[in-house]
Write a protein that holds these residues in place. Sequence first.
Motif, mmCIF file in Angstrom:
data_model
loop_
_atom_site.group_PDB
_atom_site.id
_atom_site.type_symbol
_atom_site.label_atom_id
_atom_site.label_comp_id
_atom_site.label_asym_id
_atom_site.label_seq_id
_atom_site.Cartn_x
_atom_site.Cartn_y
_atom_site.Cartn_z
ATOM 1 N N VAL A 26 0.984 -1.144 0.173
ATOM 2 C CA VAL A 26 -0.039 0.008 0.013
ATOM 3 C C VAL A 26 0.868 1.258 -0.063
ATOM 4 O O VAL A 26 2.069 1.219 0.454
ATOM 5 C CB VAL A 26 -1.139 -0.078 1.372
ATOM 6 N N ASN A 27 0.529 2.143 -0.813
ATOM 7 C CA ASN A 27 1.222 3.560 -0.764
ATOM 8 C C ASN A 27 0.251 4.745 -0.215
ATOM 9 O O ASN A 27 -0.933 4.494 -0.105
ATOM 10 C CB ASN A 27 1.499 3.936 -2.292
ATOM 11 N N LYS A 28 1.122 5.644 0.054
ATOM 12 C CA LYS A 28 0.275 6.935 0.625
ATOM 13 C C LYS A 28 -0.668 7.295 -0.044
ATOM 14 O O LYS A 28 -0.206 7.470 -1.459
ATOM 15 C CB LYS A 28 1.285 8.086 1.013
ATOM 16 N N GLY A 29 -2.092 7.745 0.153
ATOM 17 C CA GLY A 29 -3.001 8.038 -0.716
ATOM 18 C C GLY A 29 -3.929 7.207 -1.514
ATOM 19 O O GLY A 29 -4.897 7.137 -1.855
ATOM 20 N N ASP A 30 -3.438 5.724 -1.201
ATOM 21 C CA ASP A 30 -4.263 4.541 -1.644
ATOM 22 C C ASP A 30 -5.679 4.601 -1.146
ATOM 23 O O ASP A 30 -5.899 5.139 0.240
ATOM 24 C CB ASP A 30 -3.511 3.303 -1.775
ATOM 25 N N ILE A 31 -6.630 3.895 -1.533
ATOM 26 C CA ILE A 31 -8.047 3.763 -1.408
ATOM 27 C C ILE A 31 -8.173 2.331 -0.977
ATOM 28 O O ILE A 31 -8.099 1.442 -1.908
ATOM 29 C CB ILE A 31 -8.909 4.831 -2.322
ATOM 30 N N ILE A 32 -9.042 1.781 -0.045
ATOM 31 C CA ILE A 32 -9.687 0.850 0.248
ATOM 32 C C ILE A 32 -11.063 0.907 -0.172
ATOM 33 O O ILE A 32 -11.865 1.841 0.361
ATOM 34 C CB ILE A 32 -9.482 0.245 1.670
ATOM 35 N N VAL A 33 -11.536 -0.258 -0.856
ATOM 36 C CA VAL A 33 -12.990 -0.306 -1.222
ATOM 37 C C VAL A 33 -13.248 -1.674 -0.889
ATOM 38 O O VAL A 33 -12.644 -2.594 -1.300
ATOM 39 C CB VAL A 33 -13.032 -0.045 -2.910
ATOM 40 N N ALA A 34 -14.484 -1.696 -0.273
ATOM 41 C CA ALA A 34 -14.962 -3.003 0.415
ATOM 42 C C ALA A 34 -16.472 -3.103 0.354
ATOM 43 O O ALA A 34 -17.129 -2.107 -0.276
ATOM 44 C CB ALA A 34 -14.622 -2.977 2.014
ATOM 45 N N GLY A 35 -16.858 -4.348 0.635
ATOM 46 C CA GLY A 35 -18.388 -4.719 0.459
ATOM 47 C C GLY A 35 -19.151 -3.892 1.607
ATOM 48 O O GLY A 35 -18.865 -2.939 2.477
ATOM 49 N N TRP A 36 -20.095 -4.810 2.185
ATOM 50 C CA TRP A 36 -21.116 -4.594 3.211
ATOM 51 C C TRP A 36 -20.193 -4.906 4.578
ATOM 52 O O TRP A 36 -19.420 -5.792 4.626
ATOM 53 C CB TRP A 36 -22.267 -5.353 3.180
ATOM 54 N N ASN A 37 -20.655 -3.835 5.451
ATOM 55 C CA ASN A 37 -20.456 -4.379 6.770
ATOM 56 C C ASN A 37 -18.885 -4.074 7.223
ATOM 57 O O ASN A 37 -18.193 -4.949 8.119
ATOM 58 C CB ASN A 37 -20.902 -5.513 7.421
ATOM 59 N N PHE A 38 -18.073 -3.155 6.738
ATOM 60 C CA PHE A 38 -16.696 -3.076 6.948
ATOM 61 C C PHE A 38 -16.323 -2.573 8.360
ATOM 62 O O PHE A 38 -17.107 -1.576 8.930
ATOM 63 C CB PHE A 38 -16.035 -2.053 5.926
#
Length: 163
Positions: free
Chosen positions: A50-62
């Motif tokens: 992971v790098n500075k500024g990256d984005i996590i995208v997840a499903g339901w109930n994170f």
Amino acid sequence: MDIMKGKVWKFRDSIDTDVIIAGRYLRTFNPQDLADHVMEAEDPEFSQKVNKGDIIVAGWNFGCGSSREQAPVAIKTAGVSVVIAKSFARIFYRNAINIGLPVITADIDVDEGDIVEVNVEEGTITNITKENTVKFKPFDPTMLNILENGGLVEQYLKNKGEE
């Protein structure tokens, strides 16, 4: 807040706080030690990739599970600029805002590695790779102020003499 732009790291539904940061690493108060093990149960090399500024995208109930504040701290310290999910556990959501990690509820079409741009003031998420934009309800001014100040404690310390 500035526009956030980064590479997507995609995760499944029901990522719980034990997956975000395992209990065996909670003996430290050092945020970097936590970040070194973030998301290890899902991807053992995530913290190195992971790098500075990256984005996590997840499903339901994170962020479901225990209410450990170390989970959003580990994510933020690892360099993730924002977490986007279809839904969040209520306590995780609040803990994230309290430490200054933007969390956005939205259902977006992304693949891991896509480049995404988020404008929290306008309420837009643009997948630059796929050339599409999704709108979300922008943060209200109070929440935006907390995020801009780096979290609730930082906001309080900055404004404690102003009443």
